[in-house]
Design a protein around this motif. Structure first.
Motif, PDB file in Angstrom:
ATOM      1  N   SER A   1       0.786  -1.099   0.003  1.00 39.03           N
ATOM      2  CA  SER A   1      -0.014   0.086   0.108  1.00 39.03           C
ATOM      3  C   SER A   1       0.922   1.200   0.138  1.00 39.03           C
ATOM      4  CB  SER A   1      -1.053  -0.009   1.310  1.00 39.03           C
ATOM      5  OG  SER A   1      -1.507   1.361   1.542  1.00 39.03           O
ATOM      6  N   THR A   2       0.695   2.113  -0.934  1.00 40.09           N
ATOM      7  CA  THR A   2       1.365   3.436  -0.932  1.00 40.09           C
ATOM      8  C   THR A   2       1.254   4.055   0.589  1.00 40.09           C
ATOM      9  OG1 THR A   2      -0.466   4.629  -1.678  1.00 40.09           O
ATOM     10  CG2 THR A   2       1.395   3.851  -3.304  1.00 40.09           C
TER      11      THR A   2
ATOM     12  N   GLN B   1      -0.775  -2.142  -6.299  1.00 39.97           N
ATOM     13  CA  GLN B   1      -0.710  -2.380  -4.837  1.00 39.97           C
ATOM     14  C   GLN B   1      -1.317  -3.760  -4.614  1.00 39.97           C
ATOM     15  OE1 GLN B   1      -1.680   1.599  -2.472  1.00 39.97           O
ATOM     16  NE2 GLN B   1      -3.432   1.223  -3.967  1.00 39.97           N
TER      17      GLN B   1
ATOM     18  N   ARG C   1      -5.791  -0.300   0.232  1.00 38.55           N
ATOM     19  CA  ARG C   1      -6.968  -0.372   1.370  1.00 38.55           C
ATOM     20  C   ARG C   1      -7.926   0.795   1.295  1.00 38.55           C
ATOM     21  NH1 ARG C   1      -2.253  -0.335   4.587  1.00 38.55           N
ATOM     22  NH2 ARG C   1      -2.226   1.773   5.679  1.00 38.55           N
ATOM     23  N   GLY C   2      -9.050   0.828   1.488  1.00 37.09           N
ATOM     24  CA  GLY C   2      -9.779   1.924   1.868  1.00 37.09           C
ATOM     25  C   GLY C   2     -10.358   2.136   3.144  1.00 37.09           C
ATOM     26  N   GLN C   3     -11.217   2.883   3.504  1.00 35.58           N
ATOM     27  CA  GLN C   3     -12.020   3.073   4.753  1.00 35.58           C
ATOM     28  C   GLN C   3     -12.793   1.838   5.120  1.00 35.58           C
ATOM     29  OE1 GLN C   3     -12.867   6.271   6.340  1.00 35.58           O
ATOM     30  NE2 GLN C   3     -11.268   7.283   5.143  1.00 35.58           N
TER      31      GLN C   3
ATOM     32  N   ASN D   1     -15.288  10.748   2.160  1.00 36.29           N
ATOM     33  CA  ASN D   1     -14.062  10.414   1.426  1.00 36.29           C
ATOM     34  C   ASN D   1     -14.243  10.084   0.094  1.00 36.29           C
ATOM     35  OD1 ASN D   1     -14.959   7.909   2.493  1.00 36.29           O
ATOM     36  ND2 ASN D   1     -12.903   7.110   1.890  1.00 36.29           N
TER      37      ASN D   1
ATOM     38  N   LYS E   1     -18.376   5.880  -8.368  1.00 37.68           N
ATOM     39  CA  LYS E   1     -17.231   6.394  -7.648  1.00 37.68           C
ATOM     40  C   LYS E   1     -16.171   6.588  -8.603  1.00 37.68           C
ATOM     41  CE  LYS E   1     -14.652   5.250  -3.316  1.00 37.68           C
ATOM     42  NZ  LYS E   1     -14.832   4.925  -2.172  1.00 37.68           N
TER      43      LYS E   1
HETATM   44  C1  BTN Z   1     -11.897   4.533   0.099  1.00 40.39           C
HETATM   45  O1  BTN Z   1     -12.569   4.670  -0.912  1.00 40.39           O
HETATM   46  O2  BTN Z   1     -12.373   4.042   1.183  1.00 40.39           O
HETATM   47  C2  BTN Z   1     -10.407   5.030   0.275  1.00 40.39           C
HETATM   48  C3  BTN Z   1      -9.547   4.548  -0.962  1.00 40.39           C
HETATM   49  C4  BTN Z   1      -8.082   5.041  -1.029  1.00 40.39           C
HETATM   50  C5  BTN Z   1      -7.354   4.244  -2.072  1.00 40.39           C
HETATM   51  C6  BTN Z   1      -5.906   4.833  -1.824  1.00 40.39           C
HETATM   52  S1  BTN Z   1      -5.005   4.186  -3.254  1.00 40.39           S
HETATM   53  C7  BTN Z   1      -3.499   4.895  -2.766  1.00 40.39           C
HETATM   54  C8  BTN Z   1      -3.474   4.561  -1.082  1.00 40.39           C
HETATM   55  N1  BTN Z   1      -2.824   3.441  -0.660  1.00 40.39           N
HETATM   56  C9  BTN Z   1      -3.918   2.891  -0.151  1.00 40.39           C
HETATM   57  O3  BTN Z   1      -3.643   1.529   0.362  1.00 40.39           O
HETATM   58  N2  BTN Z   1      -5.070   3.363  -0.365  1.00 40.39           N
HETATM   59  C10 BTN Z   1      -5.093   4.802  -0.978  1.00 40.39           C
END
Ligand code: BTN
Length: 273
Positions: free
Chosen positions: A34-35, A58, A62-64, A120, A132
């Motif tokens: 993950s960045t 990646q 991950r997201g929320q 977000n 989205k």
């Molecule tokens: C969401 O929609 O819940 C948030 C998504 C965020 C994705 C970005 S991609 C770059 C950064 N690295 C991750 O693992 N997640 C964020």
């Protein structure tokens, strides 16, 4: 350390970069977990504010709420920006909302009409419903009341035109919306310029601003969110139905319930009411 070079190289980005600090330090990798994690690692190693870490792919994006962020290799923008706000946590503006404003301004310049969904998501309303386009994940490391660093992670669907089953009905991309592929290096540069502008408006380049400056930045968020909106919010303490009317300076969503009272929502999942 890093893996093979990714295809938005530092020299390509530098050709377009108008920001003074954001992206001037830049690490692009072909692949990582993950960045956000890689940027946090660089922060612990001492990297300065403004570092941008970008990955073409990646393995654990991950997201929320622990959700996965899946993005096809080399198609999109998946990157994280390192911030070091010198203020205490209690004075920190809602950086996720401010990042949303920067993203929305960048998209509007491309002819897209984005809508910000608390907290977000960046959506585009389509005849069949909202789709989205961008997700933002802000993560922070603290010691007591002091902020060690903040990582703002952004996933923007740029040139991907087919999505996994789990998001196929809800995701879109710039290529799908505009009917043409989009060059990612100038887009990233534009986005970093917009992020720096809204950051400096709210915090000042030295992080000392606040108050009215944050309010001015949040006014833009309200415009893009198209409030008021009837909504239902799934909260940890139970569902809430009403009308989303505003956000406050901490980034909390203000919802007028059916009895006329205004509830402050700090975390939850909002859907149309
Ligand atoms: C969401 O929609 O819940 C948030 C998504 C965020 C994705 C970005 S991609 C770059 C950064 N690295 C991750 O693992 N997640 C964020």
């Amino acid at each position: 350390m890093t893996e093979a070079a990714a295809d938005i190289r530092a020299d390509q980005l530098a050709l377009h970069l108008g920001s003074q600090r954001f992206g001037r330090s830049y690490e692009a990798v072909a692949a990582c977990g993950s960045t956000n994690d890689l940027a946090a690692l660089r922060a612990r190693e001492g990297a300065a504010e403004g570092l941008v870490v970008l990955a073409d792919q990646q393995s654990s994006g991950r997201g929320q709420k622990g959700r996965r962020w899946v993005s096809s290799a080399g198609q999109n923008l998946t990157f994280s920006l390192l911030l070091r706000p010198p203020c205490p946590i209690t004075a920190l503006p809602p950086l996720t909302l401010l990042a949303g404003v920067a993203v929305a301004r960048t998209l509007r310049a491309l002819g897209i009409a984005p809508r910000l969904k608390w907290p977000n998501d960046v959506l585009v309303d389509q005849p069949a419903g909202p789709r989205k386009l961008v997700g933002i994940l802000t993560e922070m490391a603290t010691v007591g009341d002091r902020i060690k660093h903040v990582v703002v992670g952004i996933g923007l669907n740029v040139n991907q035109t087919r999505f996994d089953d789990e998001v196929a009905a809800t995701a879109t991309s710039l290529a799908l919306l505009l009917g043409r592929p989009v060059d990612r290096a100038p887009l990233l540069a534009q986005l970093l310029g917009a992020l720096e502008a809204v950051h400096d408006q709210a915090l000042g380049a030295n992080g000392q601003r606040g108050g009215e400056a944050v309010e001015a930045a949040l006014a833009a968020w309200r415009d893009f969110a198209q409030l008021p909106r009837p909504c239902r919010v799934e909260r940890p303490q139970g569902p809430l139905e009403g009308t989303a009317v505003d956000v406050d300076r901490d980034g909390a969503l203000l919802v007028r319930d059916h009895s006329g009272g205004v509830q402050r929502v700090l975390s939850g999942e909002i859907s149309p009411g």
